[in-house]
Design a protein around this motif. Sequence first.
Motif, PDB file in Angstrom:
ATOM      1  N   PRO A   1     -42.460 -36.380  -6.311  1.00 36.74           N
ATOM      2  CA  PRO A   1     -43.797 -35.846  -6.546  1.00 36.74           C
ATOM      3  C   PRO A   1     -44.567 -35.715  -5.228  1.00 36.74           C
ATOM      4  N   LEU A   2     -45.388 -34.698  -5.135  1.00 34.97           N
ATOM      5  CA  LEU A   2     -46.119 -34.438  -3.890  1.00 34.97           C
ATOM      6  C   LEU A   2     -47.001 -35.604  -3.472  1.00 34.97           C
ATOM      7  N   ASP A   3     -47.470 -36.388  -4.434  1.00 40.52           N
ATOM      8  CA  ASP A   3     -48.301 -37.542  -4.089  1.00 40.52           C
ATOM      9  C   ASP A   3     -47.483 -38.764  -3.699  1.00 40.52           C
ATOM     10  N   HIS A   4     -46.162 -38.644  -3.707  1.00 40.92           N
ATOM     11  CA  HIS A   4     -45.281 -39.743  -3.296  1.00 40.92           C
ATOM     12  C   HIS A   4     -44.646 -39.474  -1.945  1.00 40.92           C
ATOM     13  N   TYR A   5     -45.109 -38.444  -1.255  1.00 39.76           N
ATOM     14  CA  TYR A   5     -44.529 -38.042   0.026  1.00 39.76           C
ATOM     15  C   TYR A   5     -45.675 -37.732   0.971  1.00 39.76           C
ATOM     16  N   ALA A   6     -45.666 -38.374   2.125  1.00 37.90           N
ATOM     17  CA  ALA A   6     -46.793 -38.209   3.051  1.00 37.90           C
ATOM     18  C   ALA A   6     -46.314 -38.126   4.488  1.00 37.90           C
ATOM     19  N   VAL A   7     -47.118 -37.464   5.299  1.00 43.08           N
ATOM     20  CA  VAL A   7     -46.912 -37.387   6.740  1.00 43.08           C
ATOM     21  C   VAL A   7     -48.262 -37.661   7.387  1.00 43.08           C
ATOM     22  N   ALA A   8     -48.276 -38.529   8.367  1.00 43.47           N
ATOM     23  CA  ALA A   8     -49.489 -38.861   9.119  1.00 43.47           C
ATOM     24  C   ALA A   8     -50.613 -39.353   8.201  1.00 43.47           C
ATOM     25  N   GLY A   9     -50.232 -40.092   7.154  1.00 40.08           N
ATOM     26  CA  GLY A   9     -51.233 -40.692   6.286  1.00 40.08           C
ATOM     27  C   GLY A   9     -51.829 -39.776   5.239  1.00 40.08           C
ATOM     28  N   GLU A  10     -51.312 -38.548   5.120  1.00 45.59           N
ATOM     29  CA  GLU A  10     -51.824 -37.609   4.132  1.00 45.59           C
ATOM     30  C   GLU A  10     -50.677 -37.162   3.230  1.00 45.59           C
ATOM     31  N   THR A  11     -50.872 -37.291   1.914  1.00 46.38           N
ATOM     32  CA  THR A  11     -49.812 -36.875   0.998  1.00 46.38           C
ATOM     33  C   THR A  11     -49.742 -35.359   0.941  1.00 46.38           C
TER      34      THR A  11
ATOM     35  N   GLU B   1     -53.879 -29.538  -2.282  1.00 47.77           N
ATOM     36  CA  GLU B   1     -55.242 -29.390  -2.795  1.00 47.77           C
ATOM     37  C   GLU B   1     -56.169 -28.736  -1.768  1.00 47.77           C
ATOM     38  N   ALA B   2     -55.902 -29.024  -0.490  1.00 47.06           N
ATOM     39  CA  ALA B   2     -56.727 -28.482   0.581  1.00 47.06           C
ATOM     40  C   ALA B   2     -56.291 -27.055   0.976  1.00 47.06           C
ATOM     41  N   GLY B   3     -55.222 -26.576   0.331  1.00 47.71           N
ATOM     42  CA  GLY B   3     -54.745 -25.224   0.637  1.00 47.71           C
ATOM     43  C   GLY B   3     -53.715 -25.163   1.733  1.00 47.71           C
ATOM     44  N   GLY B   4     -53.181 -26.319   2.125  1.00 47.62           N
ATOM     45  CA  GLY B   4     -52.177 -26.344   3.190  1.00 47.62           C
ATOM     46  C   GLY B   4     -50.785 -26.235   2.637  1.00 47.62           C
TER      47      GLY B   4
END
Length: 69
Positions: A47-57, A63-66
């Motif tokens: 899940p996208l909320d279970h994977y992060a880089v530099a402290g941001e999932t 959600e921010a459009g990235g």
Amino acid sequence: MPIISVVIAEGRSVEKKRRLVRALTKAAVEAFEVKPETVRVILNETPLDHYAVAGETFGEKAEAGGESK
């Protein structure tokens, strides 16, 4: 028997996952000189909320459009 385990972010289409499985199988057959029937591929979708880089999932990035995948 080659076993290939891949971790990917969730959300890709079935066709893209099938294309990846075919490509990985072909690569293993060529590299190891084995029959396709002996190759196992396991896709683990995270899940996208279970994977992060530099402290941001990746969920936050989406959600921010990235880029998320």
